[in-house]
Design a protein around this motif. Sequence first.
Motif, PDB file in Angstrom:
ATOM      1  N   PRO A  50       0.810  -1.226   0.000  1.00  0.00           N
ATOM      2  CA  PRO A  50       0.000   0.000   0.000  1.00  0.00           C
ATOM      3  C   PRO A  50       0.842   1.275   0.000  1.00  0.00           C
ATOM      4  N   GLY A  51       1.976   1.257   0.681  1.00  0.00           N
ATOM      5  CA  GLY A  51       2.845   2.436   0.655  1.00  0.00           C
ATOM      6  C   GLY A  51       3.367   2.701  -0.739  1.00  0.00           C
ATOM      7  N   PHE A  52       3.779   1.647  -1.410  1.00  0.00           N
ATOM      8  CA  PHE A  52       4.246   1.787  -2.782  1.00  0.00           C
ATOM      9  C   PHE A  52       3.116   2.261  -3.683  1.00  0.00           C
ATOM     10  N   ALA A  53       1.917   1.706  -3.481  1.00  0.00           N
ATOM     11  CA  ALA A  53       0.771   2.106  -4.303  1.00  0.00           C
ATOM     12  C   ALA A  53       0.453   3.584  -4.122  1.00  0.00           C
ATOM     13  N   ASN A  54       0.566   4.083  -2.889  1.00  0.00           N
ATOM     14  CA  ASN A  54       0.375   5.513  -2.672  1.00  0.00           C
ATOM     15  C   ASN A  54       1.429   6.333  -3.404  1.00  0.00           C
ATOM     16  N   ALA A  55       2.666   5.862  -3.335  1.00  0.00           N
ATOM     17  CA  ALA A  55       3.784   6.623  -3.886  1.00  0.00           C
ATOM     18  C   ALA A  55       3.751   6.701  -5.400  1.00  0.00           C
ATOM     19  N   ILE A  56       3.255   5.659  -6.025  1.00  0.00           N
ATOM     20  CA  ILE A  56       3.428   5.546  -7.467  1.00  0.00           C
ATOM     21  C   ILE A  56       2.697   6.635  -8.244  1.00  0.00           C
ATOM     22  N   SER A  57       1.684   7.261  -7.625  1.00  0.00           N
ATOM     23  CA  SER A  57       0.983   8.343  -8.332  1.00  0.00           C
ATOM     24  C   SER A  57       1.894   9.523  -8.613  1.00  0.00           C
ATOM     25  N   ALA A  58       2.994   9.639  -7.877  1.00  0.00           N
ATOM     26  CA  ALA A  58       3.912  10.756  -8.092  1.00  0.00           C
ATOM     27  C   ALA A  58       4.929  10.477  -9.184  1.00  0.00           C
ATOM     28  N   LEU A  59       5.057   9.227  -9.620  1.00  0.00           N
ATOM     29  CA  LEU A  59       6.092   8.907 -10.607  1.00  0.00           C
ATOM     30  C   LEU A  59       5.844   9.537 -11.984  1.00  0.00           C
ATOM     31  N   PRO A  60       4.624   9.509 -12.545  1.00  0.00           N
ATOM     32  CA  PRO A  60       4.449  10.095 -13.880  1.00  0.00           C
ATOM     33  C   PRO A  60       4.852  11.568 -13.979  1.00  0.00           C
ATOM     34  N   PRO A  61       4.454  12.440 -13.030  1.00  0.00           N
ATOM     35  CA  PRO A  61       4.914  13.829 -13.169  1.00  0.00           C
ATOM     36  C   PRO A  61       6.413  13.981 -12.996  1.00  0.00           C
ATOM     37  N   ILE A  62       7.028  13.146 -12.168  1.00  0.00           N
ATOM     38  CA  ILE A  62       8.482  13.213 -12.013  1.00  0.00           C
ATOM     39  C   ILE A  62       9.160  12.783 -13.308  1.00  0.00           C
ATOM     40  N   HIS A  63       8.635  11.741 -13.935  1.00  0.00           N
ATOM     41  CA  HIS A  63       9.174  11.285 -15.212  1.00  0.00           C
ATOM     42  C   HIS A  63       9.026  12.370 -16.269  1.00  0.00           C
ATOM     43  N   ALA A  64       7.858  13.004 -16.341  1.00  0.00           N
ATOM     44  CA  ALA A  64       7.630  14.063 -17.323  1.00  0.00           C
ATOM     45  C   ALA A  64       8.520  15.272 -17.072  1.00  0.00           C
ATOM     46  N   SER A  65       8.880  15.498 -15.802  1.00  0.00           N
ATOM     47  CA  SER A  65       9.724  16.639 -15.446  1.00  0.00           C
ATOM     48  C   SER A  65      11.212  16.351 -15.566  1.00  0.00           C
ATOM     49  N   GLU A  66      11.569  15.091 -15.837  1.00  0.00           N
ATOM     50  CA  GLU A  66      12.966  14.690 -16.035  1.00  0.00           C
ATOM     51  C   GLU A  66      13.804  14.909 -14.775  1.00  0.00           C
ATOM     52  N   SER A  67      13.282  14.475 -13.642  1.00  0.00           N
ATOM     53  CA  SER A  67      13.990  14.622 -12.370  1.00  0.00           C
ATOM     54  C   SER A  67      14.603  13.287 -11.954  1.00  0.00           C
ATOM     55  N   PRO A  68      15.891  13.275 -11.550  1.00  0.00           N
ATOM     56  CA  PRO A  68      16.552  12.034 -11.155  1.00  0.00           C
ATOM     57  C   PRO A  68      16.221  11.621  -9.724  1.00  0.00           C
ATOM     58  N   VAL A  69      15.028  11.073  -9.558  1.00  0.00           N
ATOM     59  CA  VAL A  69      14.558  10.623  -8.251  1.00  0.00           C
ATOM     60  C   VAL A  69      14.670   9.100  -8.197  1.00  0.00           C
ATOM     61  N   ILE A  70      15.263   8.592  -7.131  1.00  0.00           N
ATOM     62  CA  ILE A  70      15.360   7.144  -6.927  1.00  0.00           C
ATOM     63  C   ILE A  70      14.284   6.736  -5.936  1.00  0.00           C
ATOM     64  N   LEU A  71      13.318   5.962  -6.403  1.00  0.00           N
ATOM     65  CA  LEU A  71      12.274   5.422  -5.537  1.00  0.00           C
ATOM     66  C   LEU A  71      12.765   4.086  -4.993  1.00  0.00           C
ATOM     67  N   LEU A  72      13.124   4.069  -3.721  1.00  0.00           N
ATOM     68  CA  LEU A  72      13.616   2.870  -3.049  1.00  0.00           C
ATOM     69  C   LEU A  72      12.479   2.306  -2.204  1.00  0.00           C
ATOM     70  N   ALA A  73      12.149   1.053  -2.424  1.00  0.00           N
ATOM     71  CA  ALA A  73      11.001   0.460  -1.737  1.00  0.00           C
ATOM     72  C   ALA A  73      11.377  -0.881  -1.117  1.00  0.00           C
ATOM     73  N   GLY A  74      10.669  -1.225  -0.066  1.00  0.00           N
ATOM     74  CA  GLY A  74      10.776  -2.553   0.508  1.00  0.00           C
ATOM     75  C   GLY A  74       9.667  -3.440  -0.028  1.00  0.00           C
ATOM     76  N   CYS A  75       9.712  -4.702   0.374  1.00  0.00           N
ATOM     77  CA  CYS A  75       8.623  -5.641   0.087  1.00  0.00           C
ATOM     78  C   CYS A  75       8.789  -6.824   1.027  1.00  0.00           C
ATOM     79  N   GLY A  76       7.853  -7.751   0.986  1.00  0.00           N
ATOM     80  CA  GLY A  76       7.936  -8.925   1.833  1.00  0.00           C
ATOM     81  C   GLY A  76       9.130  -9.803   1.480  1.00  0.00           C
ATOM     82  N   GLU A  77       9.268 -10.896   2.181  1.00  0.00           N
ATOM     83  CA  GLU A  77      10.434 -11.760   2.004  1.00  0.00           C
ATOM     84  C   GLU A  77      10.483 -12.336   0.597  1.00  0.00           C
ATOM     85  N   LEU A  78      11.698 -12.378   0.068  1.00  0.00           N
ATOM     86  CA  LEU A  78      11.902 -12.875  -1.287  1.00  0.00           C
ATOM     87  C   LEU A  78      11.427 -14.322  -1.422  1.00  0.00           C
ATOM     88  N   ALA A  79      11.645 -15.133  -0.404  1.00  0.00           N
ATOM     89  CA  ALA A  79      11.272 -16.549  -0.458  1.00  0.00           C
ATOM     90  C   ALA A  79       9.766 -16.748  -0.592  1.00  0.00           C
TER      91      ALA A  79
END
Length: 556
Positions: A75-104
Amino acid sequence: MTLRGAHLALRCLKLEGVRRLFTIVGDTILPLCDAAVDEGLELVDTRHEAAALHMADAWTRVTGEPAVALVTGGPGFANAISALPPIHASESPVILLAGCGELAERGMYGFQEIEQVGLAAPATKGSWMVLNRRRIPDMIATAFRTALDGHRGPVHLTIPIDIQEEPISEADLPKYSPREYRHAGRAQGDPALVGDAVAVLRAAERPVVIAANAARPSVSRRSLVEFIEATGLPCFTVEQARGLVSDDHPLCFGYADPALNETARHFRDADAVLLLGKRLDHRYRYGMPPFFHPAAKVIQVDPSPAEIGRNRGVDVGIAGDPGAVVDQMTAAAAGGRWNGAAAWRQQLAKTRDAQRRRFEALGTDEAPLHAMRVLRDVDAVTNDDTVVVVDGGDFAGWGRSYLKARNPGGWLRLGPLGQLGCSIPYAIAAKLARPEADVLLLIGDGSFGFYGIEYDTAVRHGAAFTAVMGHDALWGIDRNFQLAYYGRAVGTELRPARYDKMVEALGGHGERVEEAAGIAPAIRRARECGKASLVSVAIRNTPCPLADAMMARKKR
């Protein structure tokens, strides 16, 4: 202290110069947040994950440096992702670092599992998941390299929580600095093409220079001023390049957008156009006539060869670092006669000055107030060091046309996508980036609703900016579009809510103004209070120049 994968990731970020993370703490990034304390990184914790990304975006625009937003998975990632399209259109070098559950447990309907890499991919330059803690250094290096290469843009990297928690040894820590794993030089343009470009500009009678997004990180203010002063070429700026040359400079004619700046409408008459890092997008009608004159010679300088000639052919296309190419052109321009284009510059100045006088005449004391009456008092407190942040809508739109950009990184606009409301996170990050500067925000009451709660973030982190709100209790720009296109308006009425009281309740300073005489004193008190502040001014809704231009185009 036991070193873990989280420490390794943060050490890699520190090598890149990152000292601040914009975040909301959440389950799958707890190891990273805890390790940030050990590694001495500051956490700027927001009230919404998208706000964290918008703050990172603003940080890059003000400083020119890449920035990192850290969010939990699901859910945190889902909230954040709405900001990615305007950042992409603005050509800003933002690194979105996210966690997730266990790889296994991936693919087993694990904890808050969603397809983060796939969701981020269309709105980033690259999207990956770390599958082994030994890959952390090279994947973070790849993320930064990708974000900074060519036209800059956002990237995404997911690090599963078990990889964050995995113990590491000193031998796992990064061994190379950024200068050792990516190109650090400036790619020059082909000298023959540089000579061709200078010859075209030297012969022109009505030339213009347009500096845009890709010019911001590579072209220094000094070098661009030196170039236009050596040649007499009139310059316009747009996107992140606003303020790269001050609008007060005699050879700078402001916003390179004809919908906002009537002087830029003379682009249709120019016989030579130099584009510095400007994509030929829909706002430029893809470079086609009548936006540019059919006989105009177009010179395109761009860090990405793929952008040369996109959407229309160009007469001279130079792939290279725009800053390096500008220096090459300055050197090539020396020693020869220049037309000077004096009559052309006089024509541009006449149009610029007439628009400014006409705008100022609108700012009478009659209530409800016109936006220009408010902006005259805002303009009076701006200077060469002010950071101006402008949201969307009619009230802020008048500010885009009237207020001046005077310093690189000192003019923050929503960007080509025009996502409303993110100016409040912008203002917070701008103040954190330039604590000694005045940060002035223009926003409408509709836009305020998206991120008004971030005043809490501003108060907690001591980001004392001043917002001036045009309050008409309408979604004004869309209401005007509806009336123009369909003869009626629906769903565009708001309430005359006391947003100033909301800001006060969150620990800031708020005031409500209804008469012209109260504007300047309220702005003065807000700037001097030492808090994040809001001056809410009752205005009448009047379509801004951009809205008028859009409605006129629709009618055609």
